[in-house]
Motif scaffolding. Structure first.
Motif, PDB file in Angstrom:
ATOM      1  N   GLN A 156       0.846  -1.188   0.000  1.00  0.00           N
ATOM      2  CA  GLN A 156       0.000   0.000   0.000  1.00  0.00           C
ATOM      3  C   GLN A 156       0.888   1.247   0.000  1.00  0.00           C
ATOM      4  O   GLN A 156       1.406   1.656   1.038  1.00  0.00           O
ATOM      5  CB  GLN A 156      -0.910   0.002   1.223  1.00  0.00           C
ATOM      6  N   LEU A 157       1.050   1.847  -1.162  1.00  0.00           N
ATOM      7  CA  LEU A 157       1.962   2.972  -1.303  1.00  0.00           C
ATOM      8  C   LEU A 157       1.245   4.311  -1.322  1.00  0.00           C
ATOM      9  O   LEU A 157       1.855   5.342  -1.611  1.00  0.00           O
ATOM     10  CB  LEU A 157       2.790   2.811  -2.593  1.00  0.00           C
ATOM     11  N   ASP A 158      -0.054   4.301  -1.014  1.00  0.00           N
ATOM     12  CA  ASP A 158      -0.812   5.550  -1.061  1.00  0.00           C
ATOM     13  C   ASP A 158      -1.224   6.039   0.324  1.00  0.00           C
ATOM     14  O   ASP A 158      -2.031   6.961   0.446  1.00  0.00           O
ATOM     15  CB  ASP A 158      -2.062   5.387  -1.932  1.00  0.00           C
ATOM     16  N   GLY A 159      -0.685   5.440   1.378  1.00  0.00           N
ATOM     17  CA  GLY A 159      -1.031   5.851   2.741  1.00  0.00           C
ATOM     18  C   GLY A 159      -0.043   6.864   3.295  1.00  0.00           C
ATOM     19  O   GLY A 159       0.800   7.415   2.574  1.00  0.00           O
ATOM     20  N   PRO A 160      -0.127   7.141   4.601  1.00  0.00           N
ATOM     21  CA  PRO A 160       0.807   8.080   5.240  1.00  0.00           C
ATOM     22  C   PRO A 160       2.249   7.635   5.048  1.00  0.00           C
ATOM     23  O   PRO A 160       2.569   6.440   5.158  1.00  0.00           O
ATOM     24  CB  PRO A 160       0.398   8.031   6.714  1.00  0.00           C
ATOM     25  N   TRP A 161       3.113   8.604   4.803  1.00  0.00           N
ATOM     26  CA  TRP A 161       4.515   8.295   4.514  1.00  0.00           C
ATOM     27  C   TRP A 161       5.378   9.483   4.944  1.00  0.00           C
ATOM     28  O   TRP A 161       5.002  10.635   4.733  1.00  0.00           O
ATOM     29  CB  TRP A 161       4.699   8.015   3.021  1.00  0.00           C
ATOM     30  N   PRO A 162       6.534   9.223   5.571  1.00  0.00           N
ATOM     31  CA  PRO A 162       7.339  10.337   6.079  1.00  0.00           C
ATOM     32  C   PRO A 162       7.955  11.189   4.976  1.00  0.00           C
ATOM     33  O   PRO A 162       8.432  10.677   3.956  1.00  0.00           O
ATOM     34  CB  PRO A 162       8.421   9.648   6.909  1.00  0.00           C
ATOM     35  N   ASP A 163       7.933  12.498   5.214  1.00  0.00           N
ATOM     36  CA  ASP A 163       8.685  13.420   4.366  1.00  0.00           C
ATOM     37  C   ASP A 163      10.151  13.454   4.783  1.00  0.00           C
ATOM     38  O   ASP A 163      11.025  13.785   3.966  1.00  0.00           O
ATOM     39  CB  ASP A 163       8.100  14.833   4.485  1.00  0.00           C
ATOM     40  N   ALA A 164      10.408  13.116   6.050  1.00  0.00           N
ATOM     41  CA  ALA A 164      11.772  13.175   6.569  1.00  0.00           C
ATOM     42  C   ALA A 164      11.955  12.130   7.658  1.00  0.00           C
ATOM     43  O   ALA A 164      11.003  11.763   8.357  1.00  0.00           O
ATOM     44  CB  ALA A 164      12.090  14.563   7.112  1.00  0.00           C
ATOM     45  N   VAL A 165      13.201  11.662   7.802  1.00  0.00           N
ATOM     46  CA  VAL A 165      13.591  10.718   8.850  1.00  0.00           C
ATOM     47  C   VAL A 165      14.748  11.334   9.613  1.00  0.00           C
ATOM     48  O   VAL A 165      15.741  11.749   9.019  1.00  0.00           O
ATOM     49  CB  VAL A 165      14.006   9.357   8.258  1.00  0.00           C
ATOM     50  N   LEU A 166      14.612  11.402  10.944  1.00  0.00           N
ATOM     51  CA  LEU A 166      15.665  11.991  11.777  1.00  0.00           C
ATOM     52  C   LEU A 166      16.424  10.905  12.519  1.00  0.00           C
ATOM     53  O   LEU A 166      15.810  10.007  13.111  1.00  0.00           O
ATOM     54  CB  LEU A 166      15.077  13.002  12.764  1.00  0.00           C
TER      55      LEU A 166
END
Length: 434
Positions: A248-258
């Protein structure tokens, strides 16, 4: 006898060798020097794979079969790793840690959404168990009888704990100032510990000398490129969890990883893991990777902030840009004066469009408290550095108010409880009874 009863391990046929990050020279899979002989200790190697074979196998077998969807440990991602154990074993069957949504932390931090990838529940309480697991499996494939490393605590603990499960001899070099809770992990698991009256960097150099002299296996992640491959499984797991197994590639996804940064191993592995998944078309986009250093140990962030961009990707130029410092921070696991994996870290962070920021010890203490009270996750200082970096990344323009953010939590707070108690006061005792 070493390795008695431990399953055999073979090399992954998709693992094709190593390449020096400085001079770009290639080496075969049986190269035993750990670093490039032409470039010396700065000639860190990078594990290479047959990417076309990955793609072909993925298309032919499908995602679920290719990634062994039924597995819960890091070997779910075995096709993307350099070694293949014949069977599970306690020395290397680790992983499968939770990904916590943290809406109250997101609100406090001023971002749109926030997740914590919580590696505090691994056997030694640290993400570095992933590196030790790969190292032990690789050492088994080479039949190396003794493993060694330098560490401020976490890498050493991971080797001690998993090495005890494998029944192999482990030698560990730590700065004398390493927290007692971490030293307890080493000693109780039977590791042979040398306390060095100096810095982590001095302990690291001593370990390299002893490893070379005795032909030991190096569990130094900033020295041995195989170990970084284990660390990348943390972000691969997070991606798997967020996309329901890459379906499922259309759900919530990070813009950034810290990511907390000491030697640069974890941050480079996170960026590499994301890049590999993106290349295979398994994730929606490539998040920006943001490395977070403590102010008192921030050679990468300092050099990055001094650069006007575009950021150099040439190995010698990166080495020249990053100057060593004398580290001073409460976050002992990232108290590093000269990041040994600085070329990989710089290059891979730049490739994601991310950057590096620095945080104060007080920022870290606040992050420890906020993570515990607002998300129920207790992190040691270095493990909380990623969370502390969210505010600083916003100030630097690396994060926006609507961004979705994933924070890597790399070590448990019980490794250094004295740090958590700073700034807190114990309640006064009251009489028993009513």
């Amino acid at each position: 006898m070493a390795w008695s009863g431990v399953p055999e391990v073979k090399l992954n046929p998709h693992f094709t060798g190593y390449r020096c990050v400085v001079c770009e020279e290639s080496y075969p899979t049986d190269h035993e020097g750990f670093v490039c002989p032409r470039c010396g200790v700065d000639g860190i190697l990078d594990v290479q794979y047959d990417r076309d074979a990955w793609q072909e196998q993925l298309e032919r077998r499908g995602t679920e079969e290719f990634f062994a969807a039924s597995r819960r440990d890091l070997w779910r991602f075995a096709p993307l790793l350099p070694v293949l154990p014949a069977a599970p074993h306690g020395a290397w069957s680790v992983g499968g840690t939770p990904l916590h949504p943290a809406p109250r932390l997101a609100e406090r931090a001023g971002v749109g959404r926030l997740w914590l990838k919580d590696d505090t529940c691994l056997p030694s309480g640290s993400l570095k168990d992933r590196a030790a697991a790969l190292g032990l499996a690789h050492a088994r494939s080479l039949d190396r009888q003794v493993l060694a490393c330098a560490s401020t605590g976490n890498a050493a603990a991971s080797l001690a704990v998993l090495g005890a499960r494998a029944g192999v001899e482990c030698h560990i070099f730590v700065p004398a100032a390493a927290p007692q809770a971490k030293l307890a992990q080493l000693l109780i698991h039977g590791a042979r510990v040398t306390r060095v009256d100096g810095t982590y960097d001095q302990a690291f150099d001593m370990s390299l000398d002893r490893i070379a002299d005795n032909h030991w296996y190096s569990r130094n992640c900033a020295h041995n490129p195989v170990l970084v491959e284990g660390k990348k499984t943390a972000i691969m797991e997070a991606a798997w969890q967020l996309t329901a197994g890459f379906r499922q590639l259309d759900g919530p996804w990070p813009d950034a990883v810290l990511v907390p940064v000491g030697d640069g191993c974890i941050v480079s592995s996170v960026a590499k893991g994301l890049a590999e998944l993106h290349e295979l078309g398994l994730i929606p986009s490539l998040p920006r990777v943001i490395g977070v250093q403590a102010e008192g140990a921030s050679p990468l962030a300092t050099a990055w902030n001094a650069s006007s961009g575009p950021f150099a990707l040439d190995g010698p130029a990166i080495l020249a840009a990053i100057q060593p410092v004398i580290p001073h921070t409460m976050a002992d696991s990232i108290s590093v004066g000269i990041p040994r994996n600085r070329v990989k870290a710089w290059r891979r962070v730049a490739a994601t469009g991310g950057g590096f920021v620095k945080v104060s010890d007080e920022d870290i203490r606040e992050a420890i408290r906020n993570m515990a009270r607002l998300a129920g996750v207790f992190a040691e200082p270095s493990g909380a550095a990623g969370m502390a970096g969210v505010a600083r990344a916003r100030e630097a323009g690396l994060l926006g108010a609507s961004d979705q953010v994933l924070v890597m939590v790399t070590g448990h707070g019980l490794k250094d409880p004295s740090a958590a108690l700073q700034g807190l006061s114990l309640p006064d005792p009251v009489p028993p009874g009513h």
